[in-house]
Write an enzyme that holds these catalytic residues in place. Structure first.
Site, mmCIF file in Angstrom:
data_model
loop_
_atom_site.group_PDB
_atom_site.id
_atom_site.type_symbol
_atom_site.label_atom_id
_atom_site.label_comp_id
_atom_site.label_asym_id
_atom_site.label_seq_id
_atom_site.Cartn_x
_atom_site.Cartn_y
_atom_site.Cartn_z
ATOM 1 C CB THR A 162 -66.991 -10.890 87.536
ATOM 2 O OG1 THR A 162 -65.451 -9.700 86.520
ATOM 3 C CG2 THR A 162 -67.885 -10.484 85.997
ATOM 4 C CE LYS A 209 -65.504 -7.761 84.635
ATOM 5 N NZ LYS A 209 -64.422 -7.541 83.486
ATOM 6 C CE LYS A 238 -68.345 -15.773 86.024
ATOM 7 N NZ LYS A 238 -67.712 -15.491 87.177
#
Lengths: 286, 286, 286, 286
Positions: free
Chosen positions: B89, B165, B234
């Site tokens: 990711t 994503k 994050k």
């Protein structure tokens, strides 16, 4: 049971029909002419509906419920029902007031708002959120069973059921907003919002709310409305008012309010609530 | 196929094991010692893993991926893989850079981040979001099939998979925030948050994300973390950066950022992401 | 002029005293006993105050103003004033209602809320925001001149003055929030919030609102309150309600609402409005 | 003093001219050709400017400052200045890095960003926010005095001055947003935004920032830009990044970011920052 049913909108008429179907004797009343409910007796006044073993109200909002029950003086009428089951989506504050007023009048009061749209109402597949004295709920449980798939009980204080209903609606509108922002984000990166939502609502978010509203957003199909954006704002407003009373900051609800107003200011009040997604799209220049 | 696998964290080790299981020849490398993967050959350098029919990376973040691939000079090495499948990711910007760098180096590049936690990875049940040239994805499809339940394709530009994503993760954190606010609201009205969430995640919101995180919030069970709140921040940060690049306002993401910071400031960075719900609770005086 | 003055709170008593000072004949009334205003005649009922050349109301909120004027039936009383000057901070909606009611009753109505705190009221230094028929405002201008430094006129429709008042109060609370966030940010980087605010309020932001509230935030001196946080929430609520009516999204106002609720949930309702800054500090772990 | 000045944009050229005016020997350098500064010596490289008693940098952003000083290798050059005064608006993180790099190189470093626009720079009326070792600031104080009306000191750690600058800019953009929302609110109630702002900026908000930006909003005069909206977004982004580092939630800054992106998405990046007010207006349907 001998039941009066007040409020024959898209939801109410389907619920009343299911009561007839289940073998109950049903008297119905609606402010305007309203639809014919086969097997039910139409009565000429709210007071004639508000009597018997139980009376059910399924009205548009606080103002309508207050007008019929409180200002209409139904609780002072000579004949009153054993229990009043309030199934409208109304404010926590009004429900609390009604609890007090009914107690003084010696009429049982159960708040029992529902989750589900007209098709679920027609199928008797509503989720019913009920609160009130356990004995009172028990008494009307056969009626609730005729209208819903399941009754979820939330204790003695009727207004708690209304709080639960508002919390649920808040979560629904939040889901729509999240999908709207995610779709605008995806489009900004060259991915069709429809493709994104198809994948997510088939996997991580494979639940009725996401599939339903996600499908509408993917198709940009906001008319005819199943539930209008304007009514969505009403529910968010009720949630914010109840949150203020309990001193609960709800930043997501605040964003919802602002974006729903943005939609209204762009003449989208009468489209489907899913159309909230147009706000994120427009703000990103699409 | 002859595959190199770089990054043996909780996700990577399970994915590599599934490749072995499916009959592929697997070389593995991890920056630190890392776990033993039965049936796979541990190699001494990233360069030895970055060759063969395909190399897969599953690293923690932009910095780690950039360090290994770009700064490590792997694309200038004498031996290189036919295709690099980037499953971490990471930011849309890094993925876009990598696409350009790989093109210059003559190495195929597919971005294929995944949805699912370590248990889904172990079960080969991940949802894989892939983008890149169709022929390249086709080439590695057997590998993706060994690791995931389904591969969802999002076109030729690899960074679009990363955008998808990030959009999905944004929707997950939004769902948690909505549940947190709804629970605080309910508690403010005397309804246990757990009761509210039990009902909603069994009905309207009966999807994996809501059931999983809703269950943790209902139980107030935030340790041990499945995925830390700090990592959630994050991902939200990456989403906001990508949104800024595409000029997409995302007010929900902004609220998430503020509330995740609030959590961090209250030393909750290492609890489960579900612990975001503690912020709404604390702000309401609970 | 012969004037009745209703509402002798901290603001009202100072304003009434200035009317006496300017040579007007002043009858005063307050719901509770209230203070003695030297040179004014205390009357026994609101009706005795609500007559003469002009009657002025300076009450706490919508409920109080509605109770005295509307529910008290003052507009149906045999004696009524030529003009009613409503100086309370109330909702746009109530002011609009009052305009209609007064028109029917044949009593002039001017809305004239004020900016300034009790010390400014005592000094006759208020900024008065007036709206209503020009002839009516003209008639009471001598009274306004006795109470304020300047009267700012905003047209014929009285409720516009209330909208202006709410807009101004919204800007005041926004300034406090901005200072609170900036101070928390500075502290997070090792700079005393007081040092930051001292510099900014002496330069770019050298205006009464910033100097006053900035000084309180710098000194963390939130008691005794000049104007309570709870009253600040009331004003933001009125602004949000009026914004909703006009379909104006106000994201800053939404943040204010949430943060004021956070403060209330932490028992800060009775401290000074400047104490809104404690929310940003607490959320950052200070 | 013998001074090098790097960066001759609209601010830098005015500041350099004031140094010449004050009798200092000034060498100037700009990446592009740049303007002629009367009385100053143009040098052919940044290295020739980066020497002498002090070198001052006034560059556009992090990238420019980093490119010239760090990547340009100026701190490794044979001749270096006694002190480097960094006056650009840059990130807290870069300023912290520069402090460390300068310490290693044995060159003094003072961060001294400024408040004020080109006209204030020309008039030597800037407010300078300085941080760094007291002896270093003392050494360059004569230079600061030539460029600014006043120097405000914020301690030994240079990056604190950058934090203060970002906090101030955040407050400026917040003031613009508050005025924009208030104006949209007023217009929604039939009050001209210009009338509202004229009153408020003449009274409660009579400060330079409010008068300047309020005047632009009232006149809807967003071109030519004094400071572009795009640069405003840059500053808000730097503030948010520094806030994240210090774990400080800043909901107002988050709203600013979203609304600035909305403006950019509507092609308003190159208008004056005051044009942020167009977002509130557009969202309310105006």
């Amino acid at each position: 049971m001998d039941v009066g049913f007040i409020g024959l909108g898209r939801m109410g008429r389907a619920m009343a029909a299911n009561l007839v179907e289940a073998g109950h004797t049903v008297r119905v009343w609606n402010r305007s002419a309203g639809p014919e409910i086969e097997g039910a007796t139409r009565v000429a006044s709210a007071a004639e509906a508000f009597r018997g073993d139980a009376a059910i109200t399924m009205l548009a909002d606080d103002a309508a419920l207050r007008a019929v029950i409180v200002e209409g003086g139904l609780l002072d009428a000579p004949e009153r029902p054993a229990v009043h089951v309030g199934m409208s989506t109304v404010s926590v504050a009004l429900s609390r007031d009604l609890a007090a007023i009914h107690a003084r009048a010696g009429v049982g009061y159960v708040a029992a708002p529902v989750f589900g749209r007209p098709d679920a109402a027609a199928a008797g597949a509503l989720n019913i959120v009920a609160a009130g004295p356990e004995s009172e709920i028990g008494r009307v449980q056969p009626l609730l069973d005729a209208m819903g798939a399941k009754t979820w009980r939330f204790g003695d204080a009727p207004e708690r059921a209304n709080a639960v209903k508002l919390a649920g609606n808040f979560m629904i509108v939040s889901a729509i907003e999240a999908m709207g922002e995610a779709a605008a984000f995806a489009e900004g990166h060259g991915v069709a919002g429809a493709d994104l939502l198809e994948m997510l609502t088939a996997t991580l978010f494979a639940s009725p709310v996401y599939k339903n509203y996600g499908g509408l957003i993917a198709a940009k199909r906001y008319e005819p409305p199943g539930f209008t954006l304007r009514l969505g704002l009403k529910d968010v407003r009720l949630a914010l008012a109840a949150a203020e009373e309990a001193q609960v900051p709800m930043p997501f609800a605040s964003v919802l309010r602002d974006n729903l107003l943005d939609a209204l200011a762009h003449r989208a009040g009468d489209i489907d609530l899913a159309g909230l997604a147009t706000v994120a799209a427009r703000r990103s220049g699409r």
